[in-house]
Design a protein around this motif. Structure first.
Motif, short mmCIF file in Angstrom:
data_model
loop_
_atom_site.label_atom_id
_atom_site.label_comp_id
_atom_site.label_asym_id
_atom_site.label_seq_id
_atom_site.Cartn_x
_atom_site.Cartn_y
_atom_site.Cartn_z
N GLY A 20 0.84 -1.62 0.45
CA GLY A 20 0.18 0.17 0.21
C GLY A 20 1.64 1.19 -0.47
N LEU A 21 0.57 2.27 -0.90
CA LEU A 21 1.62 3.58 -0.63
C LEU A 21 0.55 4.59 -0.51
CD1 LEU A 21 3.80 2.64 -3.83
CD2 LEU A 21 4.38 2.55 -1.50
N ASP A 22 0.90 5.70 -0.21
CA ASP A 22 0.81 7.28 0.75
C ASP A 22 1.24 7.78 -0.56
OD1 ASP A 22 -1.03 5.97 1.89
OD2 ASP A 22 0.13 6.52 3.55
N VAL A 23 0.86 8.38 -1.40
CA VAL A 23 1.76 9.43 -2.17
C VAL A 23 0.97 11.11 -2.61
CG1 VAL A 23 2.34 7.39 -4.06
CG2 VAL A 23 0.41 8.76 -4.20
N GLU A 24 2.13 11.38 -2.81
CA GLU A 24 1.08 13.13 -3.40
C GLU A 24 0.05 12.35 -4.14
OE1 GLU A 24 4.39 15.63 -3.61
OE2 GLU A 24 5.67 14.39 -1.93
N THR A 25 -1.31 14.15 -4.06
CA THR A 25 -2.08 13.88 -4.55
C THR A 25 -1.74 13.93 -6.21
OG1 THR A 25 -3.72 14.28 -3.28
CG2 THR A 25 -4.60 14.43 -5.29
N ARG A 26 -0.94 14.94 -6.50
CA ARG A 26 -0.38 15.23 -7.66
C ARG A 26 -0.01 14.48 -8.20
NH1 ARG A 26 4.51 16.83 -7.46
NH2 ARG A 26 5.62 17.82 -5.47
N ALA A 27 0.88 13.82 -7.51
CA ALA A 27 1.82 12.66 -8.34
C ALA A 27 1.53 11.36 -8.25
CB ALA A 27 3.10 12.76 -7.50
N LYS A 28 -0.18 11.17 -8.03
CA LYS A 28 0.04 9.91 -7.95
C LYS A 28 -0.86 9.20 -9.68
CE LYS A 28 -4.15 9.09 -5.65
NZ LYS A 28 -6.08 9.40 -4.99
N ASP A 29 -0.83 9.13 -10.82
CA ASP A 29 -0.98 9.45 -11.88
C ASP A 29 0.73 8.62 -12.22
OD1 ASP A 29 -3.58 9.35 -12.34
OD2 ASP A 29 -3.99 10.99 -12.82
N SER A 30 1.49 9.46 -11.90
CA SER A 30 2.79 9.81 -12.93
C SER A 30 4.14 8.23 -11.60
CB SER A 30 3.66 11.11 -12.07
OG SER A 30 3.65 11.70 -11.34
N VAL A 31 3.18 8.44 -10.52
CA VAL A 31 3.72 7.18 -9.91
C VAL A 31 3.25 6.02 -9.86
CG1 VAL A 31 4.54 6.01 -7.44
CG2 VAL A 31 4.14 8.80 -7.71
N ALA A 32 1.84 5.66 -10.49
CA ALA A 32 1.06 4.50 -11.25
C ALA A 32 1.71 4.54 -12.26
CB ALA A 32 -0.37 4.93 -10.94
N LYS A 33 2.47 5.64 -13.09
CA LYS A 33 2.82 5.32 -14.44
C LYS A 33 3.49 4.20 -14.56
CE LYS A 33 -0.39 8.49 -16.73
NZ LYS A 33 -0.61 8.93 -17.59
N ALA A 34 4.91 5.64 -13.43
CA ALA A 34 6.37 4.43 -13.36
C ALA A 34 6.06 3.25 -11.91
CB ALA A 34 6.69 5.72 -12.32
N ILE A 73 10.94 1.98 -5.46
CA ILE A 73 10.05 2.33 -4.90
C ILE A 73 9.58 3.68 -4.12
CG2 ILE A 73 7.30 2.20 -4.29
CD1 ILE A 73 7.76 -0.84 -5.12
N SER A 74 11.01 3.15 -3.59
CA SER A 74 10.61 4.71 -2.49
C SER A 74 11.22 5.59 -2.94
CB SER A 74 11.84 4.52 -0.83
OG SER A 74 13.12 4.17 -1.14
N SER A 75 12.07 5.65 -4.28
CA SER A 75 12.93 7.39 -4.53
C SER A 75 11.86 7.71 -5.90
CB SER A 75 14.21 6.05 -5.42
OG SER A 75 14.05 5.90 -6.42
N LEU A 76 10.69 6.80 -5.95
CA LEU A 76 10.57 8.05 -6.62
C LEU A 76 9.54 8.95 -6.29
CD1 LEU A 76 7.66 4.75 -8.05
CD2 LEU A 76 9.60 6.33 -9.12
N PRO A 77 9.56 9.98 -7.27
CA PRO A 77 8.98 11.72 -6.49
C PRO A 77 7.34 11.41 -6.48
CG PRO A 77 10.57 12.08 -8.24
CD PRO A 77 9.63 10.52 -8.71
N GLY A 78 6.90 12.14 -5.45
CA GLY A 78 5.24 11.95 -4.44
C GLY A 78 5.29 10.48 -4.08
N VAL A 79 6.09 10.10 -3.73
CA VAL A 79 6.29 8.62 -2.86
C VAL A 79 5.87 8.96 -0.94
CG1 VAL A 79 6.34 6.10 -2.21
CG2 VAL A 79 6.03 6.50 -4.36
#
Length: 102
Positions: A20-34, A73-79
């Motif tokens: 389960g990941l908590d991400v910044e709202t604005r980064a949700k799509d970019s994190v999911a795509k990465a 995963i932890s290095s992705l911006p927004g995670v």
């Protein structure tokens, strides 16, 4: 069952992790795509509930799983936070839902 083709990992076991990941709202799509581009990530979904994203990871061993979780995963911006669980004993797996064999 998962077929292990590489003799270097013949004495190891594949690891399935539910993350389960908590991400910044604005980064949700970019994190999911990465995440979707990562070889070991087999499932990515947005959620309504405790976490923002759910990820299923299939890694060849615990060393690779650790790398995916704590480096990739932890290095992705927004995670912001991840919560991982590893399955111990599987009572049901229906391959028609999602096949995990290569």
């Amino acid at each position: 069952q998962m077929c292990i083709r590489d003799s270097a990992v013949a004495n190891t076991y594949p690891e399935i992790s539910f993350v389960g990941l908590d991400v910044e709202t604005r980064a949700k799509d970019s994190v999911a795509k990465a995440l979707s581009k990562m070889k070991e990530v087999r499932f990515v979904s947005t959620l309504m509930g405790r976490h923002d994203l759910m990820v299923f990871i299939l890694a060849e061993d615990v060393t690779k799983l650790s790398k995916v979780l704590y480096e990739d995963i932890s290095s992705l911006p927004g995670v912001r936070f991840s919560e991982s669980s590893i399955g111990l004993k599987y009572y049901k797996y229906d391959y028609r839902w999602a096949r995990i064999l290569d």
